[in-house]
Motif scaffolding. Structure first.
Motif, PDB file in Angstrom:
ATOM      1  N   HIS A 158       0.835  -1.206   0.000  1.00 20.28           N
ATOM      2  CA  HIS A 158       0.000   0.000   0.000  1.00 20.28           C
ATOM      3  C   HIS A 158       0.872   1.259   0.000  1.00 20.28           C
ATOM      4  CE1 HIS A 158      -2.893   3.024   1.337  1.00 20.28           C
ATOM      5  NE2 HIS A 158      -2.096   3.271   2.353  1.00 20.28           N
ATOM      6  N   ASP A 194      -4.292   8.006  -1.054  1.00 23.43           N
ATOM      7  CA  ASP A 194      -4.412   6.999   0.000  1.00 23.43           C
ATOM      8  C   ASP A 194      -5.771   6.301  -0.096  1.00 23.43           C
ATOM      9  OD1 ASP A 194      -3.626   5.640   2.312  1.00 23.43           O
ATOM     10  OD2 ASP A 194      -4.453   7.156   3.649  1.00 23.43           O
ATOM     11  N   HIS A 240       4.260   7.315   4.627  1.00 21.89           N
ATOM     12  CA  HIS A 240       3.128   8.035   5.236  1.00 21.89           C
ATOM     13  C   HIS A 240       2.493   7.279   6.404  1.00 21.89           C
ATOM     14  CE1 HIS A 240       0.630   5.597   2.475  1.00 21.89           C
ATOM     15  NE2 HIS A 240      -0.368   5.834   3.301  1.00 21.89           N
ATOM     16  N   ASP A 241       2.487   5.962   6.352  1.00 19.91           N
ATOM     17  CA  ASP A 241       1.849   5.201   7.427  1.00 19.91           C
ATOM     18  C   ASP A 241       2.852   4.601   8.414  1.00 19.91           C
ATOM     19  OD1 ASP A 241      -0.867   5.564   6.952  1.00 19.91           O
ATOM     20  OD2 ASP A 241      -0.960   3.941   5.475  1.00 19.91           O
TER      21      ASP A 241
HETATM   22 FE   FE2 Z   1      -2.256   4.877   3.972  1.00 15.68          FE
END
Ligand code: FE2
Ligand code: FE2
Length: 318
Positions: free
Chosen positions: A152, A268, A185-186
């Motif tokens: 992801h 996202d 980002h995560d």
């Molecule tokens: Fe994400």
């Protein structure tokens, strides 16, 4: 504990001449079966045999991932330059290498300080996304459940670079910063719960309250490492802000939300919806956009949403 897990490795990236001495497994009805022992060389013959049975992924024990990641990163230039590997396979290799990097960083968040590695991956990813019409499709074709949160991250990074490339005039350094922030980002998810990431629905958990802190925590961690630019940090911190002010962590509203973070929210959401997740079947792009359109003015800026949608539909200016 880690060695109980297997990680997918695309067949295309297992190059007979370079591949290190690592045992490879195939998956059959949910079981992992030894395909070759570490001391047997992987051959062209093996590759053809696996291609004939439509095997596109092999598996390695997660304890061997360090060696695999090192092999991929070191041979990336060579693999991407080879004429006998088609563009889709190159996308897969690149994707896998970047996903391995993210996996690594989730295992050991201290590694985010090694920005050179991340930068080099993003450069490759950027070149690929810019040079291949179907880059998005190639990058989206790869998913695997345990691996989901890592792939992801790479999908979001690739889409972010594509969108920025089509819509805005960024210089190369800015593009790289966007890519780095998106890839990480995560990363704050790693600080939430040791077990959360092992769960198949790790990513779905982001939507729940307990995972809400990941944006701020990721930001704080990366900021203290001191190697990321403001652009990258902003994406990490604000990718869950919403246009109407109902997002987190800061509850920023409208265009107070930095543009790169608004686009990160779009990418996202789109990537999550168009990918198979546990309990969610991937939606076709058009369907995802239709659902997202209901959030215009709520989660998303009208202006940016429609421009984003044009890029995803292939209508963005080239
Ligand atoms: Fe994400
Ligand atoms: Fe997130």
């Amino acid at each position: 504990m880690k060695s109980r897990f297997y990680r997918p490795l695309s067949l295309a990236s297992v190059s007979p001449s370079y591949f290190p001495e690592i045992a490879l497994y195939v998956r059959n009805s949910g079981n992992y079966i030894l395909y070759k022992n570490h001391d047997r060389q992987f051959t062209e013959e093996d590759r053809h045999r696996l291609e004939r049975t439509n095997t596109s992924f092999l598996y390695v024990r997660s304890g061997d991932m360090d060696a695999v990641t090192e092999y991929l990163e070191q041979n990336l230039d060579t693999l991407l330059a080879r004429d006998d590997i088609d563009s889709n396979a190159k996308g897969t290799i690149l994707y896998q290498t970047a996903a391995n990097y993210v996996t690594d960083v989730f295992d050991e968040p201290g590694k985010t300080a090694d920005i050179i590695r991340c930068r080099s991956l993003i450069r490759h990813l950027m070149k690929y996304v810019a040079g291949h019409e179907d880059a998005l499709k190639a990058l989206q074709a790869i998913t695997s459940q345990n691996y989901y949160i890592f792939t992801h991250s790479v999908q979001v990074a690739a889409l972010m670079m594509l969108v920025h490339d089509r819509l805005f005039r960024l210089n190369q350094d800015e593009m790289i910063d966007v890519g780095i922030g998106s890839l990480l980002h995560d990363v704050g998810m790693v600080f939430l719960s040791g077990q959360l990431l092992d769960k198949p629905d790790a990513l779905a958990a982001i939507e729940y309250h307990k995972a809400k802190q990941h944006a701020q925590k990721g930001y704080e961690h990366l900021q203290s490492a001191g190697t990321l630019s403001e652009v990258s940090l902003t994406i990490v911190r604000h990718h869950h802000e919403k246009y109407d002010g109902s997002g987190y962590p800061a509850g920023l509203k409208g265009d107070d939300i930095p543009r790169s973070a608004q686009l990160a929210a779009l990418c996202d959401t789109y990537c999550a919806m168009t990918t198979d997740r546990p309990k969610h079947t991937a939606l076709p792009g058009a369907e995802a956009l239709r659902i997202m359109e209901d959030e215009v003015g709520g989660a998303f800026s009208p202006d940016l949403f429609y421009r984003f949608a044009d890029v995803v539909k292939g209508k963005g200016k080239a």
